[in-house]
Design an enzyme around this catalytic site. Structure first.
Site, PDB file in Angstrom:
ATOM      1  N   LYS A  50      43.770  39.345  27.604  1.00 46.96           N
ATOM      2  CA  LYS A  50      44.509  39.952  28.721  1.00 46.96           C
ATOM      3  C   LYS A  50      45.088  38.860  29.615  1.00 46.96           C
ATOM      4  CE  LYS A  50      42.810  44.393  30.163  1.00 46.96           C
ATOM      5  NZ  LYS A  50      41.917  45.046  31.140  1.00 46.96           N
TER       6      LYS A  50
HETATM    7  C1  E4P Z   1      41.943  48.273  32.034  1.00 48.20           C
HETATM    8  O1  E4P Z   1      42.480  47.608  31.159  1.00 48.20           O
HETATM    9  C2  E4P Z   1      42.087  47.946  33.448  1.00 48.20           C
HETATM   10  O2  E4P Z   1      41.717  46.637  33.696  1.00 48.20           O
HETATM   11  C3  E4P Z   1      41.287  48.890  34.318  1.00 48.20           C
HETATM   12  O3  E4P Z   1      41.503  50.223  33.859  1.00 48.20           O
HETATM   13  C4  E4P Z   1      41.658  48.744  35.780  1.00 48.20           C
HETATM   14  O4  E4P Z   1      41.037  49.742  36.508  1.00 48.20           O
HETATM   15  P1  E4P Z   1      41.055  49.790  38.112  1.00 48.20           P
HETATM   16  O5  E4P Z   1      42.463  50.001  38.533  1.00 48.20           O
HETATM   17  O6  E4P Z   1      40.151  50.934  38.418  1.00 48.20           O
HETATM   18  O7  E4P Z   1      40.528  48.471  38.585  1.00 48.20           O
END
Ligand code: E4P
Length: 229
Positions: free
Chosen positions: A88
């Site tokens: 990521k």
């Molecule tokens: C997934 O890939 C994301 O990092 C995650 O869903 C982010 O979630 P949040 O917006 O609740 O931090």
């Protein structure tokens, strides 16, 4: 591949993996912190554990730096932890640093690493990440909704543009907040929704199903008792 689990908790991941209802895992530093991961060695150990647990399903692990060359180095080492690990990269840095897009492009095209471009709040950011070559584009739909926009419209427009121009990126709708998000976002055109474990439980268990099953079991016992008379 419609449902990923948004967790770094191996117990939760294994539970839903055994049911056969998840097709991948997403993590981020915030999720790892919440799930008790400590230190760089901890990130490696937890990522390896999850990657082994769900192989060959994809597991997204986020770099812990915004320095472009350090991010490339981290990404290359992450992929040695498991063949199914994707990396990521946030679409830009905390001050709007845009070198991240070049990192996405380099990882995909030079190092043959699958990138999940993350922390995106609009279809236009996702389009640029897809153009740069990202395999997955994570649109933070719950956060989009929290800002007062309808993330379903953003998903639908993004899907039309990606399909129209033959871009390979898969849309991951992220930041789930409610059970209803999952069907809503898939219906709007997301390829994948990454779902919190608590919401998977909420999708599955229904009070009226409990009551109905209770009725079946009660009547089954009565039927059996009457056969034995
Ligand atoms: C997934 O890939 C994301 O990092 C995650 O869903 C982010 O979630 P949040 O917006 O609740 O931090």
């Amino acid at each position: 591949m419609p449902i990923f689990i948004d967790s770094s908790n191996p117990v939760e991941i294994e539970r839903y993996h055994r049911m056969g209802i998840i097709r991948g895992v997403t993590t981020n530093p915030t999720i790892m912190l919440k799930d008790g991961v400590a230190g760089r060695a901890g990130i490696e150990a937890r990522s390896r554990e999850i990657a082994r647990l769900v192989a060959p399903l994809p597991v997204s692990v986020e770099v812990t730096t915004n320095d472009p060359s350090a991010a490339v180095e981290q990404a290359r080492s992450f992929t040695e932890w498991g063949e199914n690990i994707n990396v990521k990269i946030t679409i830009h840095g905390p001050c709007g640093e845009t070198e991240n897009v070049q990192v996405i492009h380099e990882l995909e095209t030079v190092h043959n690493i699958r990138v999940n471009a993350t922390a995106m709040m609009s279809a236009q950011q996702c389009l640029l990440a897809a153009m740069a070559g990202a395999s997955y584009v994570s649109l933070f739909c719950g956060r989009v909704n929290n800002m007062g926009y309808d993330s379903r419209e953003e998903i639908a427009r993004l899907r039309r543009v990606l399909d129209g121009f033959g871009l390979k990126a898969q849309i991951i709708a992220a930041s789930t907040r409610e059970v209803l998000n999952v069907i809503d976002w898939l219906d709007a055109g997301a390829h994948i929704v990454t779902v919190l474990p608590s919401l998977l439980q909420g999708m599955l268990v229904h009070p009226y199903t409990k009551e109905t099953v209770q009725m079946f079991l009660g009547d089954a016992a009565r039927v059996e008792a009457s056969l034995n008379r």
